[in-house]
Design a protein around this motif. Structure first.
Motif, PDB file in Angstrom:
ATOM      1  N   SER A  35       0.781  -1.258   0.046  1.00  0.00           N
ATOM      2  CA  SER A  35       0.250   0.058  -0.147  1.00  0.00           C
ATOM      3  C   SER A  35       0.851   1.181   0.037  1.00  0.00           C
ATOM      4  CB  SER A  35      -0.996   0.133   1.175  1.00  0.00           C
ATOM      5  OG  SER A  35      -1.919   1.111   1.100  1.00  0.00           O
ATOM      6  N   ILE A  36       0.141   2.339  -0.126  1.00  0.00           N
ATOM      7  CA  ILE A  36       0.862   3.709   0.214  1.00  0.00           C
ATOM      8  C   ILE A  36       0.117   4.404   1.100  1.00  0.00           C
ATOM      9  CG2 ILE A  36       1.676   3.562  -2.377  1.00  0.00           C
ATOM     10  CD1 ILE A  36      -0.635   5.705  -3.013  1.00  0.00           C
ATOM     11  N   GLN A  67      10.577   8.193  -7.570  1.00  0.00           N
ATOM     12  CA  GLN A  67      11.690   9.027  -8.041  1.00  0.00           C
ATOM     13  C   GLN A  67      12.692   8.852  -6.567  1.00  0.00           C
ATOM     14  OE1 GLN A  67      10.408  12.832  -9.130  1.00  0.00           O
ATOM     15  NE2 GLN A  67       9.314  12.190 -10.510  1.00  0.00           N
ATOM     16  N   LYS A  68      12.174   8.377  -5.827  1.00  0.00           N
ATOM     17  CA  LYS A  68      13.125   8.263  -4.499  1.00  0.00           C
ATOM     18  C   LYS A  68      13.308   7.219  -3.815  1.00  0.00           C
ATOM     19  CE  LYS A  68      13.955  12.845  -4.299  1.00  0.00           C
ATOM     20  NZ  LYS A  68      13.479  13.708  -3.192  1.00  0.00           N
ATOM     21  N   LEU A  69      12.059   6.505  -3.507  1.00  0.00           N
ATOM     22  CA  LEU A  69      12.271   5.133  -2.971  1.00  0.00           C
ATOM     23  C   LEU A  69      12.622   4.012  -3.879  1.00  0.00           C
ATOM     24  CD1 LEU A  69       9.257   5.552  -0.334  1.00  0.00           C
ATOM     25  CD2 LEU A  69      11.768   5.855  -0.016  1.00  0.00           C
ATOM     26  N   LEU A  70      11.889   3.960  -4.889  1.00  0.00           N
ATOM     27  CA  LEU A  70      12.042   2.752  -5.954  1.00  0.00           C
ATOM     28  C   LEU A  70      13.608   2.792  -6.657  1.00  0.00           C
ATOM     29  CD1 LEU A  70       8.467   2.292  -7.271  1.00  0.00           C
ATOM     30  CD2 LEU A  70       9.697   1.373  -5.178  1.00  0.00           C
ATOM     31  N   LEU A  71      14.266   3.738  -6.397  1.00  0.00           N
ATOM     32  CA  LEU A  71      15.696   3.783  -7.074  1.00  0.00           C
ATOM     33  C   LEU A  71      16.530   3.302  -6.006  1.00  0.00           C
ATOM     34  CD1 LEU A  71      15.776   7.438  -8.491  1.00  0.00           C
ATOM     35  CD2 LEU A  71      15.175   5.180  -9.552  1.00  0.00           C
ATOM     36  N   THR A 122      16.658  -3.513  -0.321  1.00  0.00           N
ATOM     37  CA  THR A 122      16.537  -2.655   0.750  1.00  0.00           C
ATOM     38  C   THR A 122      15.232  -2.986   1.697  1.00  0.00           C
ATOM     39  OG1 THR A 122      17.536  -0.890  -0.390  1.00  0.00           O
ATOM     40  CG2 THR A 122      16.271  -0.296   1.361  1.00  0.00           C
ATOM     41  N   THR A 123      15.473  -3.292   2.934  1.00  0.00           N
ATOM     42  CA  THR A 123      14.326  -3.434   3.855  1.00  0.00           C
ATOM     43  C   THR A 123      13.579  -2.057   3.999  1.00  0.00           C
ATOM     44  OG1 THR A 123      15.530  -4.994   4.662  1.00  0.00           O
ATOM     45  CG2 THR A 123      13.396  -4.022   5.901  1.00  0.00           C
ATOM     46  N   MET A 160       9.997  -6.169  -3.348  1.00  0.00           N
ATOM     47  CA  MET A 160       8.561  -6.940  -3.167  1.00  0.00           C
ATOM     48  C   MET A 160       7.669  -5.788  -3.652  1.00  0.00           C
ATOM     49  SD  MET A 160       9.111  -8.909   0.106  1.00  0.00           S
ATOM     50  CE  MET A 160       7.262  -9.379   0.178  1.00  0.00           C
ATOM     51  N   GLU A 161       7.802  -4.468  -3.256  1.00  0.00           N
ATOM     52  CA  GLU A 161       6.847  -3.414  -3.634  1.00  0.00           C
ATOM     53  C   GLU A 161       6.774  -3.169  -5.021  1.00  0.00           C
ATOM     54  OE1 GLU A 161       4.668  -2.702  -1.293  1.00  0.00           O
ATOM     55  OE2 GLU A 161       5.824  -4.392  -0.428  1.00  0.00           O
TER      56      GLU A 161
END
Length: 210
Positions: A156-157, A176-180, A185-186, A199-200
């Motif tokens: 979710s978000i 643009q930040k987290l998925l890079l 990464t946990t 996973m996300e």
């Protein structure tokens, strides 16, 4: 580098205590149950160095003053939400029939801040607005973990229907930040179980088609 998760308060917010071999600790989002957080710190003989806030919603700040008064440590928050600590409308507590506030932060982050070094802890600061205007995620590269607040959850978000929320901006922040970050990464979120970036990317239904 290790961390403990304490799930606190009526909305089950995740407070994180990160600590090193010297038992120095960083506390992220002490949202409620300050006495329980303090008890955990003391039972493990930890020495807090600072409190970091991912954002200033009431369920993330309710234990701030109690913990800070016990340890006299600096509090970090993004500039766009510095005044939310004392504003029950902006921090959402008024909306839920409560009055939760915290005293002013001693350290203000801005969009220009890229790194935060406290003792032996080095965080990459990721500005991830959308759930709230001043939401920040803290990437601890050495531990291969990101503390994402309420930006990204397992499957979710974050909600965007509270004061200052913006879903389009939140999705931009995530992509643009987290998925890079590296896929392994946990992700340690403000609510719910941990997950990973990979996973996300593969299965989060809110992130497809963006």
């Amino acid at each position: 580098m290790q961390w403990k998760k304490l799930t606190v308060g009526p909305v089950q917010e995740n407070t994180y205590i990160i600590y090193n071999r010297e038992n120095e600790a960083i506390i992220i989002d002490p949202g409620s149950e300050g006495k329980r957080i303090i008890q955990n710190i003391e039972s493990n003989q930890l020495k807090p160095l600072a409190i970091l806030l991912t954002h200033a919603h009431f369920d993330h700040i309710g234990g701030v003053d109690e913990v800070r008064e016990r340890y006299d440590v600096p509090l970090y928050i993004h500039k766009r939400e510095a005044d939310w600590l004392g504003n029950t409308k902006k921090n959402g507590s008024l909306y839920f029939g409560q009055s939760i506030t915290a005293k002013q932060a001693s350290h203000i982050l801005t969009d220009n801040d890229k790194m935060l070094k406290i003792g032996s802890f080095s965080f990459v600061i990721l500005i991830t607005p959308g759930h709230s205007p001043g939401s920040v995620s803290y990437y601890l590269k050495g531990a291969n973990a990101v503390f994402s607040g309420d930006a990204l959850f397992a499957g979710s978000i974050g909600r965007t229907d509270l004061f200052g929320g913006n879903q389009k901006l939140l999705l931009q922040s995530i992509h643009q930040k987290l998925l890079l970050l590296p896929e392994e990464t946990t992700v340690l979120s403000g609510h719910g179980p941990e997950t990973t970036i990979g996973m996300e990317m593969d299965s989060n239904p809110f992130l497809s088609g963006f």
